[in-house]
Design an enzyme around this catalytic site. Structure first.
Site, PDB file in Angstrom:
ATOM      1  N   ASP A  35       0.837  -1.210   0.000  1.00 19.85           N
ATOM      2  CA  ASP A  35       0.000   0.000   0.000  1.00 19.85           C
ATOM      3  C   ASP A  35       0.871   1.259   0.000  1.00 19.85           C
ATOM      4  OD1 ASP A  35      -2.348  -1.726   0.472  1.00 19.85           O
ATOM      5  OD2 ASP A  35      -1.470  -1.963   2.451  1.00 19.85           O
ATOM      6  N   HIS A  63      -4.606  -3.341   6.558  1.00 17.62           N
ATOM      7  CA  HIS A  63      -4.382  -3.618   5.132  1.00 17.62           C
ATOM      8  C   HIS A  63      -5.732  -4.024   4.540  1.00 17.62           C
ATOM      9  CE1 HIS A  63      -2.668  -4.940   1.383  1.00 17.62           C
ATOM     10  NE2 HIS A  63      -3.088  -6.171   1.574  1.00 17.62           N
TER      11      HIS A  63
END
Length: 210
Positions: A35, A63
């Site tokens: 990410d 996440h």
């Protein structure tokens, strides 16, 4: 060091840590570097620079699609000078809107387009994560990593596996302290912490009844 990648990565990592109490909690981490790398790439793309020219983006929290990609402390190198990403882009509505949702939903978008997950991107992120644990983070730079939240300086409840900005030295991570958290960030950080607390509760209920 135990690094958890399989989703739900944060809660899986917390569960693994609880299941192996002889291993220090600090030795467990989960991957939010993918990410982090995606957030850097989106900024670089918007500014016409390389990802290496962008540093100190932060992924806060889970996440998942509640993660909070934060660039309020990020810097970008433009014409040899380091400037704040907000100053460089001058597009607050994009940074607080489309940028965040793009990073949050990037994994799902890749699967939809390719009918496959972004395995190479994940593999590179794992390499980045392990390299930084092994060699440390460059001076003046921090990276994002899912770690135990105990005693953190940002008001995130203890006993969650939460992604924070960290620096790493001598194979030991340390949460970056003293970052200003505005109201917008606070709300996003609390939202993803709430999801993690709910995930944890569900996982532990299931484990205790299994």
């Amino acid at each position: 060091m135990v690094i958890v990648v399989g989703n739900p990565a944060n809660t899986n990592c917390l569960t693994a840590s609880k299941s192996a109490p002889s291993i220090p909690k600090e030795n467990f981490s989960c991957l939010t570097r993918l990410d982090h790398n995606r957030a850097k790439a989106q900024i670089a793309l918007k500014l016409g620079v390389t990802s290496d020219d962008v540093k100190n983006v932060i992924i806060w929290g889970n996440h998942s699609s509640t993660q909070y990609p934060d660039v309020s402390h990020a810097k970008v190198k433009l014409q040899g000078k380091e400037v704040g990403v907000y100053d460089a882009l001058k597009d607050e509505s994009w940074l607080k809107g489309e940028f965040i949702t793009t990073v949050q939903q990037r994994g799902a978008a890749v699967i939809k387009a390719r009918k496959l997950s972004s395995a190479m991107s994940a593999a590179k992120a794992i390499c980045d994560h392990v390299r930084d644990i092994w060699f440390g983070t460059p001076e003046g730079e921090f990276v994002s990593m899912g770690i135990i939240s105990d005693g953190n300086p940002y008001g995130v409840p203890d006993d969650l596996l939460y992604s924070f900005p960290v620096t790493i030295k001598n194979k030991t991570w340390k949460i970056v302290e003293g970052l200003t958290i505005n109201d917008f960030s606070r709300e996003k950080m609390d939202l993803t912490a709430k999801e993690l607390a709910e995930e944890k509760e569900t996982a532990f209920e299931f484990l205790s009844s299994a």
